[in-house]
Design an enzyme around this catalytic site. Structure first.
Site, PDB file in Angstrom:
ATOM      1  N   ASP A   1       0.833  -1.200   0.000  1.00  0.00           N
ATOM      2  CA  ASP A   1       0.000   0.000   0.000  1.00  0.00           C
ATOM      3  C   ASP A   1       0.869   1.252   0.000  1.00  0.00           C
ATOM      4  OD1 ASP A   1      -2.736   1.178   0.373  1.00  0.00           O
ATOM      5  OD2 ASP A   1      -1.839   1.918   2.234  1.00  0.00           O
TER       6      ASP A   1
ATOM      7  N   GLU B   1      14.745 -15.262   0.224  1.00  0.00           N
ATOM      8  CA  GLU B   1      15.084 -16.327   1.163  1.00  0.00           C
ATOM      9  C   GLU B   1      14.192 -17.552   0.974  1.00  0.00           C
ATOM     10  OE1 GLU B   1      14.657 -14.661   5.023  1.00  0.00           O
ATOM     11  OE2 GLU B   1      16.337 -13.260   4.819  1.00  0.00           O
TER      12      GLU B   1
END
Length: 567
Positions: A218, A269
């Site tokens: 956002d 990751e």
């Protein structure tokens, strides 16, 4: 690299381990409080979403974007977050979140979670600590506090105005003010503070470990700010709002590159890497920064959303964004509706242009939202044609709940029932976004039209919702719902390629666009008000799907405001 941390759910075990799944995905936005209510309290919830997964499967979407579901006072529809690592008890629990994501993954649907990094809520434990702490404290440095101006410090640090109306600085009673670019209940976080940055990395891992496949970010262009004194005036900021050199003190600053590089390291990751899409209202030439593979990887383009139903505009927008995708290595993000704008079935039925900042949908709402001003039949016809055009384009398609039903905007909401802060803070300038957030109609003759087991609905549903209900459209082979289902099923055959070439048409058909996708698919849209004659080589092709019943006429003509897929 696979994350070494134990995970509650590993999306890779239930979905194909495809790092590029997002490139051609059809993503369905769920505004959770208005999608489905399992317990009958009038507020949509996670169990309601889980119960409707078979509907999402039949619709044919690849992923769900879930608007904020965090604990919140709902000062801004959930975008005022009390706790970034929990679920609002009004809509569920963490255990129910785990059940929902497991069921989505088992159905082959990924989940993109909305994250709100520019501001927390004023009920967040950090902000409560800041208010209880003295000026200059570490607690206040997590937010943006500044001393007041004037001999007694009673004047705000600048004359800045918030996006939702009114001053952007709020006094706290001790001579200091805090910055809120949106509502006062949404204090802006200080992204120059290392603790803020580290805590959001923790949040990204928290949800990624639970199986979340990506994030919608956002106000992604607002995190970094330059508050060096003297602060510029509101007029100066407005004059340079869309600066293209990263010099604006509040928007689209260069420091964002470092912030999102850290996020990208966290995403990578995981196997497959988590994805992100930026909500960044910036100049198109600046979207590259957010869509880069070293950054968030994808950025919304709202160009079609802001365009008129016009062949020339659509052609230019597609061309420009295809170049953009090639330059960034990202994929395009096509969208017509979301939780912040007037639904496109209404916009396309209004008589005036609806492009740019002077959105005619907004003007129509301000004028009272008179249904007589909307040509509902034309609006829906254009919306169906435009959506079929969009779903055939290379890139990802973002759909907003209810658009597959052809829902128009709900204008007839009493003032006492409105919830959007823009209505209360900007009355007379903004009516607000409640009209696209009304709970969905599922069953025509049921309480709350099947939204929940009771009549309760947090925003009033109009009586005319019954004709748009899922059960009504399910039984009609020509309904908008069944059009979306057919198109989304066929769209999967186009995945894996991001190429498009325009088809040359006779000069007497300027309102018609045609493009070809690999595999012999040709998509033709008539943006005009009159039937268009197509070349013979097109009329002899196989009709796959049409936005209007029957498709081409017996004479091989394409009706007005219509799209066909041919092969």
């Amino acid at each position: 690299m696979t994350s070494p941390r134990p995970t509650t759910l590993d999306a890779g075990t239930v979905l194909a381990n495809d790092p590029d799944w997002w490139r051609q995905a059809a993503v369905y936005q769920i505004y959770p409080r208005s999608f489905a209510d399992a317990n009958g309290d009038g507020i949509g919830d996670l169990r309601g979403i889980t119960s409707r997964i078979p509907y999402l499967v039949e619709l044919g979407v690849d992923a769900v974007w879930l608007s904020p579901f965090y604990p919140s006072a709902l000062a801004d529809g959930g975008y005022d977050v009390d706790d970034y690592r929990d679920v609002d008890p009004k809509i569920g629990t963490l255990a129910e979140f785990d059940e929902m994501i497991a069921a989505l993954h088992a159905a082959g649907i990924r989940l993109i979670a909305d994250i709100v990094p520019n501001h927390s809520s004023n009920r967040h434990e950090w902000f409560r600590e800041a208010l209880a702490s003295p000026r200059g404290s570490a607690a206040r440095d997590r937010y943006i506090f500044r001393d007041g101006e004037g001999p007694d410090g009673a004047q705000p640090p600048s004359d800045w105005q918030s996006i939702f109306g009114g001053p952007a600085w709020e006094p706290v009673g001790d001579g200091q003010f805090y910055l809120h670019l949106f509502a006062p209940e949404q204090p802006d976080l200080n992204w120059a503070n290392r603790e803020v940055r580290d805590d959001f990395l923790k949040t990204l891992r928290f949800w990624s470990d639970r199986g979340v496949d990506g994030f919608r970010v956002d106000v992604a262009h607002a995190l970094a700010k330059d508050l060096t004194y003297p602060l510029r005036s509101h007029a100066e900021l407005e004059a340079t709002k869309l600066a293209t050199d990263g010099s604006h003190p509040l928007w689209d600053r260069e420091e964002l590159d470092d912030i999102y590089a850290e996020w990208r390291a966290v995403f990578d990751e995981y196997d497959p890497p988590r994805i992100a899409v930026a909500e960044a209202w910036v100049e198109p030439t600046r979207r590259h920064r957010y869509a880069a593979p070293t950054s968030l990887g994808q950025a919304f383009n709202f160009d079609l959303l802001r365009a008129n139903f016009d062949a020339g505009e659509f052609h230019e927008i597609v061309d420009r964004n295809m170049v953009f995708a090639g330059e960034t290595g990202s994929s395009n993000t096509w969208v017509f509706s979301n939780h912040d704008v007037v639904r496109h079935a209404t916009r396309y039925g209004l008589p005036a242009d609806h492009s740019g900042e002077g959105d005619v949908g907004k003007q129509w709402l301000l004028a009272g939202g008179d249904p007589a001003a909307v040509d509902l039949e034309l609006g829906l016809r254009r919306a169906r044609a435009a959506t079929l055009f969009l779903l055939a384009l290379p890139g990802s398609a973002y759909l907003y709940q209810g658009e597959e039903l052809g829902l128009p905007e709900v204008a007839e909401i009493p003032d006492a029932s409105r919830q959007d802060p823009t209505f209360f803070r900007n009355h007379g300038v903004e009516v607000g976004r409640d009209g696209c957030r009304v709970p969905l109609p599922w069953v025509a003759g049921a309480p709350s039209f099947g939204f929940g087991p009771t009549d309760a609905a947090h925003l009033p549903q109009p009586a005319w919702f019954s004709s748009y209900a899922v059960d009504v459209q399910d039984a009609d082979p020509d309904s908008t719902l069944n059009l979306y289902r057919r198109a989304l099923a066929l769209r999967h055959e186009l995945q894996g390629t991001e190429k498009l070439s325009w088809v040359t048409l006779p000069t007497e058909t300027p309102d018609v666009l045609a493009f070809q996708r690999p595999g012999g698919w040709i998509v033709v849209t008539n943006f005009g008000d009159a039937t268009a004659t197509l070349p013979l080589e097109l009329t002899n092709l196989e009709l796959l799907v049409s936005s209007v019943p029957g498709g081409l006429t017996a004479a091989g003509e394409l009706p007005a405001a219509a799209t066909v897929w041919l092969r």
